[in-house]
Design an enzyme around this catalytic site. Structure first.
Site, PDB file in Angstrom:
ATOM      1  N   HIS B 298       0.848  -1.190   0.000  1.00  0.00           N
ATOM      2  CA  HIS B 298       0.000   0.000   0.000  1.00  0.00           C
ATOM      3  C   HIS B 298       0.886   1.244   0.000  1.00  0.00           C
ATOM      4  O   HIS B 298       1.851   1.328   0.762  1.00  0.00           O
ATOM      5  CB  HIS B 298      -0.866  -0.059   1.266  1.00  0.00           C
ATOM      6  CG  HIS B 298      -1.908   0.999   1.364  1.00  0.00           C
ATOM      7  ND1 HIS B 298      -1.611   2.325   1.504  1.00  0.00           N
ATOM      8  CD2 HIS B 298      -3.263   0.916   1.347  1.00  0.00           C
ATOM      9  CE1 HIS B 298      -2.737   3.018   1.571  1.00  0.00           C
ATOM     10  NE2 HIS B 298      -3.751   2.192   1.477  1.00  0.00           N
ATOM     11  N   ARG B 346      -2.782   1.113  -4.326  1.00  0.00           N
ATOM     12  CA  ARG B 346      -2.552  -0.332  -4.399  1.00  0.00           C
ATOM     13  C   ARG B 346      -2.746  -0.777  -5.843  1.00  0.00           C
ATOM     14  O   ARG B 346      -3.376  -0.081  -6.635  1.00  0.00           O
ATOM     15  CB  ARG B 346      -3.574  -1.097  -3.541  1.00  0.00           C
ATOM     16  CG  ARG B 346      -3.506  -0.827  -2.086  1.00  0.00           C
ATOM     17  CD  ARG B 346      -4.512  -1.704  -1.340  1.00  0.00           C
ATOM     18  NE  ARG B 346      -5.643  -0.974  -0.818  1.00  0.00           N
ATOM     19  CZ  ARG B 346      -6.775  -1.557  -0.400  1.00  0.00           C
ATOM     20  NH1 ARG B 346      -6.912  -2.869  -0.464  1.00  0.00           N
ATOM     21  NH2 ARG B 346      -7.761  -0.826   0.076  1.00  0.00           N
ATOM     22  N   LYS B 349      -6.184  -0.468  -8.037  1.00  0.00           N
ATOM     23  CA  LYS B 349      -7.097   0.466  -7.389  1.00  0.00           C
ATOM     24  C   LYS B 349      -7.075   1.784  -8.166  1.00  0.00           C
ATOM     25  O   LYS B 349      -6.368   1.920  -9.163  1.00  0.00           O
ATOM     26  CB  LYS B 349      -6.691   0.690  -5.928  1.00  0.00           C
ATOM     27  CG  LYS B 349      -6.894  -0.527  -5.045  1.00  0.00           C
ATOM     28  CD  LYS B 349      -8.297  -0.621  -4.453  1.00  0.00           C
ATOM     29  CE  LYS B 349      -8.471   0.316  -3.272  1.00  0.00           C
ATOM     30  NZ  LYS B 349      -9.836   0.273  -2.714  1.00  0.00           N
ATOM     31  N   ASP B 352      -5.724   8.578  -6.870  1.00  0.00           N
ATOM     32  CA  ASP B 352      -6.223   9.417  -5.785  1.00  0.00           C
ATOM     33  C   ASP B 352      -5.121  10.428  -5.437  1.00  0.00           C
ATOM     34  O   ASP B 352      -3.965  10.056  -5.236  1.00  0.00           O
ATOM     35  CB  ASP B 352      -6.546   8.522  -4.576  1.00  0.00           C
ATOM     36  CG  ASP B 352      -7.001   9.293  -3.339  1.00  0.00           C
ATOM     37  OD1 ASP B 352      -6.835  10.526  -3.294  1.00  0.00           O
ATOM     38  OD2 ASP B 352      -7.523   8.641  -2.420  1.00  0.00           O
ATOM     39  N   CYS B 354      -4.185  12.027  -2.850  1.00  0.00           N
ATOM     40  CA  CYS B 354      -3.363  11.985  -1.633  1.00  0.00           C
ATOM     41  C   CYS B 354      -2.099  11.161  -1.845  1.00  0.00           C
ATOM     42  O   CYS B 354      -1.081  11.395  -1.197  1.00  0.00           O
ATOM     43  CB  CYS B 354      -4.164  11.502  -0.424  1.00  0.00           C
ATOM     44  SG  CYS B 354      -4.836   9.856  -0.561  1.00  0.00           S
ATOM     45  N   TYR B 355      -2.139  10.205  -2.778  1.00  0.00           N
ATOM     46  CA  TYR B 355      -0.939   9.414  -3.058  1.00  0.00           C
ATOM     47  C   TYR B 355       0.117  10.219  -3.809  1.00  0.00           C
ATOM     48  O   TYR B 355       1.241   9.749  -3.986  1.00  0.00           O
ATOM     49  CB  TYR B 355      -1.298   8.128  -3.816  1.00  0.00           C
ATOM     50  CG  TYR B 355      -2.179   7.228  -2.976  1.00  0.00           C
ATOM     51  CD1 TYR B 355      -1.682   6.680  -1.796  1.00  0.00           C
ATOM     52  CD2 TYR B 355      -3.497   6.986  -3.312  1.00  0.00           C
ATOM     53  CE1 TYR B 355      -2.485   5.904  -0.988  1.00  0.00           C
ATOM     54  CE2 TYR B 355      -4.311   6.201  -2.502  1.00  0.00           C
ATOM     55  CZ  TYR B 355      -3.800   5.659  -1.345  1.00  0.00           C
ATOM     56  OH  TYR B 355      -4.593   4.898  -0.537  1.00  0.00           O
ATOM     57  N   ASP B 408      -9.508  14.322  -4.036  1.00  0.00           N
ATOM     58  CA  ASP B 408      -9.041  13.003  -4.453  1.00  0.00           C
ATOM     59  C   ASP B 408      -9.103  12.863  -5.983  1.00  0.00           C
ATOM     60  O   ASP B 408      -8.112  12.568  -6.650  1.00  0.00           O
ATOM     61  CB  ASP B 408      -9.936  11.997  -3.691  1.00  0.00           C
ATOM     62  CG  ASP B 408      -9.995  10.607  -4.255  1.00  0.00           C
ATOM     63  OD1 ASP B 408      -9.478  10.366  -5.337  1.00  0.00           O
ATOM     64  OD2 ASP B 408     -10.588   9.742  -3.585  1.00  0.00           O
ATOM     65  N   ASP B 415     -11.139  18.311   0.656  1.00  0.00           N
ATOM     66  CA  ASP B 415     -11.037  18.293   2.114  1.00  0.00           C
ATOM     67  C   ASP B 415      -9.615  18.673   2.490  1.00  0.00           C
ATOM     68  O   ASP B 415      -8.737  18.773   1.624  1.00  0.00           O
ATOM     69  CB  ASP B 415     -11.432  16.915   2.680  1.00  0.00           C
ATOM     70  CG  ASP B 415     -10.617  15.788   2.083  1.00  0.00           C
ATOM     71  OD1 ASP B 415      -9.377  15.856   2.129  1.00  0.00           O
ATOM     72  OD2 ASP B 415     -11.216  14.824   1.570  1.00  0.00           O
ATOM     73  N   HIS B 418      -6.798  15.974   1.550  1.00  0.00           N
ATOM     74  CA  HIS B 418      -6.360  15.936   0.157  1.00  0.00           C
ATOM     75  C   HIS B 418      -5.716  17.251  -0.277  1.00  0.00           C
ATOM     76  O   HIS B 418      -4.844  17.258  -1.148  1.00  0.00           O
ATOM     77  CB  HIS B 418      -7.528  15.551  -0.758  1.00  0.00           C
ATOM     78  CG  HIS B 418      -7.887  14.104  -0.646  1.00  0.00           C
ATOM     79  ND1 HIS B 418      -8.863  13.641   0.196  1.00  0.00           N
ATOM     80  CD2 HIS B 418      -7.352  13.005  -1.239  1.00  0.00           C
ATOM     81  CE1 HIS B 418      -8.925  12.319   0.116  1.00  0.00           C
ATOM     82  NE2 HIS B 418      -8.019  11.901  -0.741  1.00  0.00           N
TER      83      HIS B 418
HETATM   84 ZN    ZN Z   1      -7.149   9.995  -0.872  1.00  0.00          ZN
END
Ligand code: ZN
Lengths: 311, 500
Positions: B298, B346, B349, B352, B354-355, B408, B415, B418
């Site tokens: 992850h 992952r 998936k 997003d 935040c990654y 995201d 938010d 993010h």
């Molecule tokens: Zn995220």
């Protein structure tokens, strides 16, 4: 005035109201009266180290209002064990709560503590499976499932078939692939061989190859194969025929999977005089089949140590 | 409109909150609760393409966004995963290819500008008084302090004016036995303590921390297998290891375990005992890193692992010592998604934002761990694609409309979490981070490796290549502690003497 302040059963407790740290706290939450009151009584109970049935009720109230409240969960567990509360009953209550708050970490940790103490996992497999119907990749649920398998030695209780079922449902469910790896290799420390056993290895290679055929660009079975080669002492070259069905230098316009081409490059690089060809495969990835990773493929090519770095 | 829609759990605040797989996600579109919006949030910020926009001169798309590339590899088999992926590609493509730039103003290269002021005011708004629906984040408020202070700093804003208020706000969260809980009367927790300590560092308020008590508390979460629990009696995972070592190092606490640490009974004497080995056990057959041994690889945990090892020693020493580097590099490289250009957390998936930090930040660390920089790509020193990440963040993750904030992906709301990690991700993509061997002389008992980083901005040529205007550059982000560089240096100096 409130549920607790009006309750004679709590009359002996002086609640500890929230300390906001001053007149202008940052991101202060305008708590509902109910939440503020319940938290005030919890603080008082914790300060007095009270473990009692009424504290259990209090924690249940709080969890209903804020299931992400780790302190309440940890205190509840402590309390359950301290007063020898009925853990089966706790499990029934948890089942309802879990369905509502599946993504909550605390609930799974709590469940783990309860089952460990109960020393029984009856019906647990089915319960977890139901959780996967909502989200088959939920990280916490999978980690809980791993714990179950280990704690109750469920290695050979249909667990492999379970992963097969979920992979059948969605061959791209990488969490299910990871669990399969775990079920097979999770006992190496205890001397139970996993993919280092040639028969198991062969079975798993077959399993992954069938999965690749269903959706060649799905990375999960490719990683699985690579993992088998890396950890199971199998030369990648033994997969060459298989890989060439999806990517071969002889048919540069017919590549069906970038992951196959990647693996082909690695296989070629291990061959005598194969480095030049490996470089050609990596060029194909950089230029045509996977251009977003151009830098990575060039890095890999650099690692080949070809005489002239210039392409 | 109520913030929590019970009928739609996926979208509700508490469901998102509880997804701790990414450390802890927190929805925080606070002003929603004050404003009346219709169901779809379609007010001024719906991002409808501006009708009067001149139809674009056909721009030449980068290779990964050209039709021929997008047309590759479409397996016929439909599963839950492929359906979700298709939906996300469809919502991102028009934004990525500039067919739909909404109402953004564009930079020299036709990509939107960074909406710096809007994002900053979005973050500031998170610090206002929150309505009762926010009760469900009552245990995670420290994150809000960190995401806002860090995010604002990365955007170039001065946050020192929050110092007194923040110190007062977190005082009741500090427990007499050491560490910080999520709120008043809550047990000390590694995540809450990490977030509070970093937020305090950002405003120059670390002096309020009871360092000696902190040392004792950290001793109580160190485990005999080398790892750390998140709280006494709570789960052991790699976040604990990274958070604990960050706190220990920034505050210059003794590496020696306190006398009352339970792991002493198992022969451990130092916080670092067995730690690298424990982190190494989290690497999976995929090559990536899991939250705990045998779990799934992850992106957020990969960052925690690499950052933790980069506290223990120089990355080129500690990372290859405990991890299979080529396998990890391959895994990290594969996380950049086509055609979106951002990172997924992952395998199989969705992308997003935040990654952009969790995986994007890994590159600073792992590239510093490679033995010989000359083997890095022909025309530069990178293994990853900065331009693709920048394009994803700038075109897909900026919320249109006056409220700002980052998200995201286009179908989600912005938010604080993010916003902070998108801006941090932008910084990893725009700037260069270098590890300088033996820059800091090791001082008595303190791990100094993490203080050896320097940063530099992109060259003019790189800015052209990555399509970035100078005015859209964000501040440097420390590759290990995820704070401004100056803040880390100030913390190093503040506690240089050690002791209590
Ligand atoms: Zn995220």
């Amino acid at each position: 005035m409130g549920k607790y302040s009006d309750d004679p059963a709590w009359a002996d407790v002086t609640p500890l109201p929230t300390d906001e740290g001053g007149p202008n706290p940052l991101a202060a939450i305008a708590y509902s009266e109910e939440y503020e009151e319940t938290m005030s009584y919890l603080r008082a109970a914790m300060a007095a180290n009270e473990f009692s049935p009424r504290v259990l009720d209090l924690t249940e109230d709080l969890i209903d209002m804020n299931p992400a409240h780790y302190t309440v969960w940890l205190y509840r567990a402590h309390c359950l064990f301290a007063i020898n509360s009925d853990l089966k009953e706790e499990l029934d209550w948890l089942n309802e709560t879990a369905l509502q708050h599946q993504k909550n970490y605390q609930i799974w940790h709590h469940r783990m503590l309860i089952l460990d103490k109960l020393d029984s996992c009856e019906g647990e497999g089915e319960f977890v499976e139901r959780m996967f119907e909502k989200d088959a990749k939920n990280y916490h649920v999978w980690s809980y499932r791993q714990w179950l398998v280990k704690r109750f030695a469920l290695w050979e209780n249909g667990e492999l078939e379970f992963t097969e079922k979920l992979i059948e449902k969605d061959v791209r469910n990488n969490s299910a692939w990871n669990h399969r790896w775990y079920v097979i290799n999770g006992r190496e420390g205890e001397g139970v061989r996993g993919i280092t056993d040639p028969r198991i290895r062969e079975r798993e290679v077959d399993f992954a190859e069938v999965a690749v055929a269903k959706a060649p660009q799905n990375q999960s079975p490719w990683s699985y194969l690579r993992g088998i080669a890396r950890k199971g002492g199998m030369p990648l070259s033994s997969l060459k025929d298989f890989v060439s069905q999806y990517a071969s230098l002889e048919q540069p316009d017919e590549v069906r999977s970038s992951h196959a081409l990647d693996m082909m490059a690695e296989i070629l690089a291990e061959e005598d005089n194969g480095k030049q060809q490996a470089g050609a495969a990596l060029d194909m990835l950089a230029q045509k089949y996977d251009p977003i990773r151009k830098n990575y493929w060039e890095y890999r090519k650099g690692m080949l140590g070809l005489p002239s770095a210039a392409a | 409109m109520p913030l929590i829609k019970k009928e739609d759990p996926e979208d509700s605040l508490d469901e998102r909150l509880q997804n701790q797989a990414r450390i802890e996600e927190l929805v925080s579109d606070g002003d929603d609760a004050f404003e009346d919006e219709d169901e779809n949030g379609a007010s001024d910020d719906s991002g409808i393409p501006f009708p009067g926009k001149p139809s674009k001169r056909q721009r030449k798309m980068p290779p990964w966004l050209q039709q021929a590339t997008i047309n590759l590899f479409h397996d016929e088999l439909v599963t839950t995963t492929s359906e979700a992926q298709q939906k996300v590609t469809a919502e991102c493509l028009p934004l990525l290819t500039e067919e739909d730039t909404g109402i953004f103003s564009l930079n020299t290269y036709g990509l939107p500008h960074l909406r710096r002021d809007q994002h900053a005011s979005f973050l500031r708004a998170q610090l206002e008084r929150l309505p009762a629906q926010y009760q469900v984040i009552d245990a995670s408020r420290p994150w809000l302090f960190y995401w806002t202070m860090a995010g604002l700093s990365f955007l170039g804003q001065d946050v020192s004016s929050y110092r007194d208020q923040l110190i007062a706000t977190v005082s009741p969260l500090q427990n007499p036995g050491g560490g910080f809980g999520g709120g008043h009367g809550q047990l000390s927790h590694c995540a809450g303590t990490y977030a509070t300590v970093l937020a305090l560092a950002a405003v120059g308020g670390l002096r309020m921390v009871d360092r000696k008590a902190m040392w004792h508390w950290l001793g109580s979460v160190k485990q005999s297998d080398g790892g750390f629990c998140m709280a006494v009696g709570a789960e052991e995972d790699i976040r604990g290891a990274y958070c604990a070592m960050t706190i220990l190092t920034l505050l210059n606490l003794p590496l020696e375990l306190p006398p009352d640490a339970p792991s002493r009974k198992h022969g451990l004497t130092s916080f670092t005992d067995k730690l690298g080995e424990w982190v190494g056990k989290c690497q999976t057959y995929e090559g990536g890193i899991a939250g705990a041994p045998t779990n799934e690889a992850h992106g957020a945990y990969a960052f925690c692992a690499l950052a933790c090892l980069s506290i223990l020693d120089a990355p080129a020493v500690s990372i290859p010592k405990y991890l299979d580097v080529p396998a990890l590099v391959a895994w990290l490289a594969a996380r950049q998604t086509t055609p979106e250009g951002g990172f997924q957390g992952r395998q199989e998936k969705l992308v997003d934002a935040c990654y952009s930090h969790w995986v994007g930040g890994c590159w600073d660390l792992i590239q510093a761990a490679l033995p010989d920089n000359s083997t890095l790509g022909e025309d530069g020193k990178d293994i990853w694609n900065r331009a693709a990440l920048i394009r994803y963040l700038i075109t897909c993750c900026q919320q249109p409309g006056k409220k700002g904030g980052m998200r995201d992906k286009p179908s989600t709301r912005p938010d604080a979490y993010h916003t902070c990690y998108s801006v941090a991700g932008l910084s990893h993509a725009q700037n260069h981070y270098r590890y300088n061997n033996n820059n800091q002389p090791s001082s008595e008992g303190r791990l100094t490796a993490a203080f050896n980083w320097t940063a530099s901005p992109p060259t003019e040529a790189e800015m052209r290549e990555w399509k970035v205007d100078k005015e859209d550059l964000v501040e440097f982000v420390h590759p290990v502690f995820v704070l401004p560089m100056g803040v880390v240096e100030a913390a190093r100096r503040e506690f240089e003497q050690g002791g209590f």
